[in-house]
Scaffold this motif. Structure first.
Motif, mmCIF file in Angstrom:
data_model
loop_
_atom_site.group_PDB
_atom_site.id
_atom_site.type_symbol
_atom_site.label_atom_id
_atom_site.label_comp_id
_atom_site.label_asym_id
_atom_site.label_seq_id
_atom_site.Cartn_x
_atom_site.Cartn_y
_atom_site.Cartn_z
ATOM 1 N N SER A 1 13.991 1.180 0.470
ATOM 2 C CA SER A 1 13.203 0.195 -0.229
ATOM 3 C C SER A 1 12.486 -0.557 1.251
ATOM 4 O O SER A 1 12.856 -0.611 2.024
ATOM 5 N N GLU B 1 11.209 -4.718 1.631
ATOM 6 C CA GLU B 1 10.967 -6.005 0.726
ATOM 7 C C GLU B 1 10.614 -6.827 1.622
ATOM 8 O O GLU B 1 10.719 -6.840 2.641
ATOM 9 N N ASN C 1 13.800 -12.677 -2.798
ATOM 10 C CA ASN C 1 13.576 -11.340 -2.322
ATOM 11 C C ASN C 1 12.660 -10.657 -3.308
ATOM 12 O O ASN C 1 12.959 -10.317 -4.612
ATOM 13 N N GLN D 1 10.799 -6.907 -3.698
ATOM 14 C CA GLN D 1 10.759 -5.426 -3.378
ATOM 15 C C GLN D 1 9.127 -5.130 -3.468
ATOM 16 O O GLN D 1 8.493 -5.243 -4.575
ATOM 17 N N GLU E 1 9.329 1.061 -3.232
ATOM 18 C CA GLU E 1 10.476 1.630 -3.653
ATOM 19 C C GLU E 1 10.789 3.013 -3.259
ATOM 20 O O GLU E 1 9.688 3.801 -3.430
#
Length: 297
Positions: free
Chosen positions: A208, A210, A234, A236, A239
């Motif tokens: 990930s 982020e 947070n 993202q 992915e």
């Protein structure tokens, strides 16, 4: 039951600035008339400082000396003692928002260890045996003007195993090159934070990508300072094992109430940082930190 007391402000968004007038009505609804000993309005604002549990051991004396810092205190008599008739009664009011001597009305901010909060409380006093009618609402203060204005300060960055700090054994790290840019380290709180990141190469699979918004709160006095960083949000932005060489856009809206213009006073500080976090499949983290300055304009 005597009735219900409510406070309604003229501004639906409840946002005000220093020097403005807080205007609205006190609404009392009752089935039968009742007597009261006077109706008062109190507008208050303060900075509440709290120490994290890890700091308490170091600063026991300091822990006791952190008192709330009063910024605003206005009391008005909205109605003299008398009777409220059955039905709906509206009492208009106007409260001047003027800071206490040598104080400034800082922007409303809800943090973990620093809280800047403004409340308006209406109270209809009753006789000894009857319960007072009380209603408290929060209103929000924002700056009308600010000396510091957001200026574009682009921050290009390159993250490699050699550039990382706080790593004991750099030979155990995978090989990677992460490049990108924050569009500005000085941000207007009303606009989103933008930028981009490119994973040019990484020989370990990625789980990930982020971006993290962090508040850094410092509370202190003569005995010492306690500085704590906590996560606000947070997001993202990538992915899975993201494509190498792909430009990944960064876009983060600053949440209201949980952020405010960067603030530094003699007793406390509220600062903000952005972390770019690349999570590898084995849950190791590659993190790059960017201090940012938030302004209202």
């Amino acid at each position: 039951m005597a009735g219900l007391l409510d406070l309604r402000l003229k501004k639906a968004n409840k946002i005000y600035s220093e020097g403005e007038v807080l205007a609205g009505v006190i609404v009392i609804q009752t089935k039968t008339e009742f007597q009261h000993q006077g109706i008062t309005l109190v507008a208050e604002g303060s900075v509440n400082l709290q120490l994290s549990s890890k700091s308490v051991g170091h600063f026991e004396a300091f822990y006791n000396s952190i008192k709330p810092i009063p910024l605003l205190s206005v009391t008005l008599n909205a109605a003299k003692p008398g009777k409220i008739p059955a039905g709906k009664t509206e009492i208009p009011f106007e409260v001047p928002l003027k800071a206490k001597l040598n104080k400034t009305l800082y922007e409303t901010y809800h943090g973990v260890f620093v809280n800047v909060q403004y409340t308006l409380k209406a109270q209809a006093k009753r006789s000894l045996l009857a319960k007072d009618l009380v209603k408290t609402i929060e209103f929000i203060i924002e700056y009308k003007d600010q000396k510091v204005k957001a200026e574009p300060k682009p921050v290009p960055f390159t993250v490699t195993p050699q550039s990382l700090q706080n790593v004991k054994d750099k030979t155990a790290l995978p090989n990677f090159i992460i490049k990108g840019r924050l569009d500005s380290a000085s941000c207007c709180i009303k606009n989103p934070l933008t930028g981009h990141v490119i994973i040019e190469s990484c020989n370990a699979p990625i789980k990930s990508v982020e971006i993290q918004l962090v508040r850094v709160e410092t509370c202190g006095c003569a005995e010492g300072y306690a500085r704590d960083a906590t996560e606000i949000q947070n997001i993202q932005i990538g992915e899975g094992n993201v494509c190498r060489g792909l430009t990944i856009p960064m876009y983060m809206v600053f949440p209201r109430l949980f952020t405010c213009p960067t603030l530094a006073t003699s007793n406390f500080k509220v600062e903000f940082e952005i972390n770019l976090v690349v999570v590898l499949l084995d849950d190791h983290l590659i993190t790059e930190n960017f201090p940012i300055i938030l302004t209202r304009f």
